[in-house]
Motif scaffolding. Structure first.
Motif, PDB file in Angstrom:
ATOM      1  N   UNK A 121       0.845  -1.194   0.000  1.00 31.85           N
ATOM      2  CA  UNK A 121       0.000   0.000   0.000  1.00 31.85           C
ATOM      3  C   UNK A 121       0.882   1.247   0.000  1.00 31.85           C
ATOM      4  N   UNK A 122       0.718   2.108  -0.994  1.00 31.92           N
ATOM      5  CA  UNK A 122       1.306   3.447  -1.062  1.00 31.92           C
ATOM      6  C   UNK A 122       2.810   3.517  -1.333  1.00 31.92           C
ATOM      7  N   UNK A 123       3.587   2.478  -1.066  1.00 31.13           N
ATOM      8  CA  UNK A 123       5.024   2.489  -1.353  1.00 31.13           C
ATOM      9  C   UNK A 123       5.544   1.059  -1.313  1.00 31.13           C
ATOM     10  N   UNK A 124       6.730   0.870  -1.873  1.00 30.86           N
ATOM     11  CA  UNK A 124       7.387  -0.430  -1.852  1.00 30.86           C
ATOM     12  C   UNK A 124       8.389  -0.412  -0.692  1.00 30.86           C
ATOM     13  N   UNK A 125       8.538  -1.498   0.048  1.00 28.22           N
ATOM     14  CA  UNK A 125       9.519  -1.499   1.145  1.00 28.22           C
ATOM     15  C   UNK A 125      10.943  -1.325   0.611  1.00 28.22           C
ATOM     16  N   UNK A 168      -6.693   8.942 -12.181  1.00 37.68           N
ATOM     17  CA  UNK A 168      -5.561   8.773 -11.274  1.00 37.68           C
ATOM     18  C   UNK A 168      -4.824   7.442 -11.438  1.00 37.68           C
ATOM     19  N   UNK A 169      -3.555   7.473 -11.035  1.00 35.27           N
ATOM     20  CA  UNK A 169      -2.735   6.272 -10.945  1.00 35.27           C
ATOM     21  C   UNK A 169      -3.230   5.463  -9.752  1.00 35.27           C
ATOM     22  N   UNK A 170      -3.598   4.205  -9.977  1.00 35.88           N
ATOM     23  CA  UNK A 170      -4.099   3.400  -8.861  1.00 35.88           C
ATOM     24  C   UNK A 170      -3.192   2.209  -8.534  1.00 35.88           C
ATOM     25  N   UNK A 171      -2.326   1.796  -9.473  1.00 35.35           N
ATOM     26  CA  UNK A 171      -1.465   0.640  -9.219  1.00 35.35           C
ATOM     27  C   UNK A 171      -0.201   0.761 -10.049  1.00 35.35           C
ATOM     28  N   UNK A 172       0.933   0.418  -9.453  1.00 30.62           N
ATOM     29  CA  UNK A 172       2.184   0.320 -10.176  1.00 30.62           C
ATOM     30  C   UNK A 172       2.750  -1.062  -9.918  1.00 30.62           C
ATOM     31  N   UNK A 173       3.102  -1.750 -10.993  1.00 24.82           N
ATOM     32  CA  UNK A 173       3.692  -3.083 -10.909  1.00 24.82           C
ATOM     33  C   UNK A 173       5.167  -2.963 -11.235  1.00 24.82           C
ATOM     34  N   UNK A 215      -7.295   8.803  -2.049  1.00 26.22           N
ATOM     35  CA  UNK A 215      -6.829  10.020  -1.376  1.00 26.22           C
ATOM     36  C   UNK A 215      -5.308  10.044  -1.202  1.00 26.22           C
ATOM     37  N   UNK A 216      -4.590   9.268  -1.998  1.00 28.65           N
ATOM     38  CA  UNK A 216      -3.143   9.161  -1.866  1.00 28.65           C
ATOM     39  C   UNK A 216      -2.450  10.487  -2.134  1.00 28.65           C
ATOM     40  N   UNK A 217      -1.360  10.721  -1.402  1.00 26.86           N
ATOM     41  CA  UNK A 217      -0.520  11.886  -1.694  1.00 26.86           C
ATOM     42  C   UNK A 217       0.647  11.481  -2.599  1.00 26.86           C
ATOM     43  N   UNK A 218       0.731  10.199  -2.949  1.00 25.12           N
ATOM     44  CA  UNK A 218       1.764   9.650  -3.833  1.00 25.12           C
ATOM     45  C   UNK A 218       3.169   9.987  -3.336  1.00 25.12           C
TER      46      UNK A 218
END
Length: 142
Positions: A7-11, A35-40, A56-59
């Protein structure tokens, strides 16, 4: 091979060094409206990481931004024009250097050979039929 959902960032530290394959999913085809909803993203080692962004992401995504803006890491896309626009619009980074497989598939043979050499791929004529170059096959799944 495993698929990891974030969710929201990659570790930090989950991707190895080197090139990464990147794909984005948006709510539509108009970058500023949808909006961008998913990045693979995958480093070709067998695992895929899915990063979901809520409505409501601030990306913010500092780890993902660092990976995508790393000028020493090649990013592979299938339709780079769209993915790069979505990444720049929402994450605020230019995710380059980029290699677009869609454009490469349309290149004249001489130019395509130079592109394959640049990413360490073997020309089609030097491989058995139906096989992919090792460095590229790591980014593909059945």
């Amino acid at each position: 091979m495993a698929v990891f959902f974030h969710e929201e960032d990659i570790p930090a530290g989950v991707l190895g060094d080197g090139a990464v394959a990147v794909d984005t999913e948006t709510m539509g085809l108009q970058t500023h409206r949808d909006r961008l909803c998913l990045l693979q993203i995958s480093d070709g080692q067998g695992d895929e990481h899915l990063v979901r962004f809520g409505p409501d992401s601030d990306y913010g995504a500092p780890n993902l931004r660092a990976i995508l803006s790393d000028q020493n890491r090649l990013k592979l896309y299938h339709f780079a024009r769209f993915d790069l626009a979505a990444i720049e619009c929402y994450l605020g980074v230019m995710a380059a250097p980029a290699f677009c497989t869609k454009i490469a598939s349309r290149m004249p043979a001489r130019t395509a050979a130079k592109a394959r050499t640049a990413i360490g791929a073997t020309p089609n004529s030097a491989r058995p039929s139906g096989t992919m170059p090792h460095r590229m096959s790591a980014f593909c799944t059945d």
